[in-house]
Design a protein around this motif. Structure first.
Motif, short mmCIF file in Angstrom:
data_model
loop_
_atom_site.label_atom_id
_atom_site.label_comp_id
_atom_site.label_asym_id
_atom_site.label_seq_id
_atom_site.Cartn_x
_atom_site.Cartn_y
_atom_site.Cartn_z
N GLY A 112 -10.72 -35.80 12.45
CA GLY A 112 -11.07 -36.98 11.68
C GLY A 112 -10.21 -37.18 10.45
N ALA A 113 -9.64 -36.11 9.92
CA ALA A 113 -8.78 -36.20 8.74
C ALA A 113 -7.38 -36.71 9.09
CB ALA A 113 -8.67 -34.83 8.08
N PHE A 114 -7.04 -36.71 10.38
CA PHE A 114 -5.67 -37.02 10.80
C PHE A 114 -5.53 -38.26 11.67
CE2 PHE A 114 -6.00 -32.36 10.42
CZ PHE A 114 -5.15 -32.17 9.34
N CYS A 115 -6.57 -38.60 12.40
CA CYS A 115 -6.46 -39.71 13.35
C CYS A 115 -7.85 -40.24 13.69
CB CYS A 115 -5.76 -39.26 14.63
SG CYS A 115 -6.71 -38.09 15.63
N ARG A 116 -7.86 -41.33 14.38
CA ARG A 116 -9.10 -41.84 14.93
C ARG A 116 -9.14 -41.38 16.40
NH1 ARG A 116 -9.25 -47.82 14.92
NH2 ARG A 116 -8.83 -47.44 12.74
N LEU A 117 -10.14 -40.58 16.74
CA LEU A 117 -10.26 -40.02 18.08
C LEU A 117 -11.39 -40.70 18.83
CD1 LEU A 117 -9.41 -37.76 20.12
CD2 LEU A 117 -11.23 -36.37 19.09
N ASP A 118 -11.09 -41.10 20.06
CA ASP A 118 -12.08 -41.73 20.93
C ASP A 118 -12.05 -41.00 22.26
OD1 ASP A 118 -13.85 -43.48 22.20
OD2 ASP A 118 -12.35 -45.05 22.46
N ILE A 119 -13.15 -40.38 22.63
CA ILE A 119 -13.24 -39.68 23.92
C ILE A 119 -14.05 -40.55 24.87
CG2 ILE A 119 -14.03 -37.63 25.14
CD1 ILE A 119 -13.52 -36.06 22.52
N ARG A 120 -13.42 -40.93 25.97
CA ARG A 120 -14.06 -41.79 26.96
C ARG A 120 -14.23 -41.02 28.26
NH1 ARG A 120 -10.74 -47.47 25.98
NH2 ARG A 120 -11.14 -47.55 23.73
N GLU A 121 -15.47 -40.82 28.63
CA GLU A 121 -15.78 -40.11 29.88
C GLU A 121 -16.04 -41.14 30.98
OE1 GLU A 121 -17.97 -36.15 28.09
OE2 GLU A 121 -19.21 -37.87 28.61
N VAL A 122 -15.40 -40.93 32.11
CA VAL A 122 -15.70 -41.75 33.28
C VAL A 122 -16.40 -40.88 34.31
CG1 VAL A 122 -13.74 -43.30 32.84
CG2 VAL A 122 -13.46 -41.39 34.41
N ALA A 123 -17.22 -41.50 35.11
CA ALA A 123 -18.03 -40.74 36.07
C ALA A 123 -17.15 -40.08 37.12
CB ALA A 123 -19.03 -41.67 36.75
N ASP A 124 -17.49 -38.81 37.41
CA ASP A 124 -16.82 -38.16 38.53
C ASP A 124 -17.48 -38.64 39.82
OD1 ASP A 124 -19.13 -36.78 37.86
OD2 ASP A 124 -18.36 -34.85 38.51
N VAL A 125 -16.68 -38.75 40.86
CA VAL A 125 -17.16 -39.29 42.13
C VAL A 125 -17.18 -38.15 43.15
CG1 VAL A 125 -16.71 -40.96 43.96
CG2 VAL A 125 -16.22 -41.56 41.58
N ASP A 126 -18.32 -37.97 43.78
CA ASP A 126 -18.48 -36.94 44.81
C ASP A 126 -17.77 -37.41 46.08
OD1 ASP A 126 -19.28 -35.13 46.74
OD2 ASP A 126 -21.42 -35.25 46.23
N PRO A 127 -16.75 -36.67 46.53
CA PRO A 127 -16.03 -37.09 47.74
C PRO A 127 -16.94 -37.24 48.96
CG PRO A 127 -14.84 -35.34 46.63
CD PRO A 127 -16.17 -35.47 45.95
N ALA A 128 -17.96 -36.40 49.05
CA ALA A 128 -18.88 -36.47 50.20
C ALA A 128 -19.65 -37.79 50.22
CB ALA A 128 -19.85 -35.30 50.18
N LYS A 129 -19.92 -38.33 49.04
CA LYS A 129 -20.66 -39.59 48.95
C LYS A 129 -19.74 -40.81 48.93
CE LYS A 129 -24.52 -37.48 46.54
NZ LYS A 129 -25.27 -37.38 45.29
N ALA A 130 -18.45 -40.58 48.67
CA ALA A 130 -17.50 -41.69 48.53
C ALA A 130 -16.74 -41.98 49.82
CB ALA A 130 -16.51 -41.39 47.42
N GLY A 131 -16.89 -41.09 50.81
CA GLY A 131 -16.14 -41.27 52.05
C GLY A 131 -14.85 -40.48 52.09
N GLY A 132 -14.80 -39.39 51.34
CA GLY A 132 -13.63 -38.52 51.35
C GLY A 132 -12.94 -38.44 50.00
N GLU A 133 -12.01 -37.49 49.90
CA GLU A 133 -11.30 -37.25 48.64
C GLU A 133 -10.49 -38.46 48.20
OE1 GLU A 133 -8.93 -33.71 48.33
OE2 GLU A 133 -10.68 -32.40 48.52
N GLU A 134 -9.79 -39.09 49.13
CA GLU A 134 -8.96 -40.24 48.76
C GLU A 134 -9.78 -41.38 48.18
OE1 GLU A 134 -5.76 -41.59 51.18
OE2 GLU A 134 -5.30 -39.56 51.88
N ALA A 135 -10.93 -41.61 48.77
CA ALA A 135 -11.81 -42.67 48.25
C ALA A 135 -12.33 -42.30 46.86
CB ALA A 135 -12.98 -42.92 49.20
N ALA A 136 -12.67 -41.03 46.67
CA ALA A 136 -13.15 -40.58 45.36
C ALA A 136 -12.04 -40.71 44.32
CB ALA A 136 -13.63 -39.13 45.44
N ILE A 137 -10.83 -40.30 44.67
CA ILE A 137 -9.68 -40.41 43.75
C ILE A 137 -9.43 -41.87 43.40
CG2 ILE A 137 -7.17 -40.16 43.62
CD1 ILE A 137 -7.52 -37.53 45.23
#
Length: 156
Positions: free
Chosen positions: A28-53
């Protein structure tokens, strides 16, 4: 300087969150930091790794600020010492890049769109780190880079 960290998944364990929070507070003394989390996608529920990626990639690209210099953390990226990272951040600032985003992808990797969005890649070496630990290491190394650039004690 504005620094955004876009990462897949939440920090579930308290100790990871505490470590990131400590370095975020210090930054905080050096920069403005923003951490943005995006949801991880389960490949089994997404139709495979490529779909999750692909789905994670869309969320990552949406979370990266439009006008920023994006740096993707990748095992095949450029390795930099702590001093080298400090020099690179200084160089970007001198070039007028006041907004930098670091991207930590999901466990299956990142989409070609995310790789295309990144202007460069950064590697912490050829070891595999859990994504939670990679986030802690990244935030600590950004803090260390600012301390190095300002010739302040901490680095050694």
């Amino acid at each position: 300087m504005n620094i955004t960290i876009v990462c897949v998944g939440k920090l579930k364990e308290k100790f990871w969150a505490q470590a990131v929070a400590e370095y975020a507070k210090r930054l905080g003394a050096f920069c403005r930091l923003d951490i943005r989390e995006v949801a991880d996608v389960d490949p089994a529920k997404a139709g495979g790794e490529e779909a999750a990626i692909r789905r994670e990639g869309q969320a990552i690209c949406a979370a990266v600020p439009e006008r920023c210099h994006a740096i993707l953390l990748a095992i095949d990226g450029k390795q930099r010492s702590s001093e080298g990272l400090a020099q690179r951040l200084d160089q970007l600032a001198l070039q007028g890049e006041s907004s930098i985003a670091f991207i930590i992808g999901g466990s299956c990797g990142v989409s070609p769109e995310v790789r295309a969005r990144a202007k460069e890649t950064l590697s912490f070496g050829s070891i595999t780190l859990p994504h939670n630990l990679a986030r802690v290491v990244l935030v600590e190394q950004i803090y260390r880079a600012f301390k190095i650039s300002r010739h302040e004690p901490y680095h050694k």
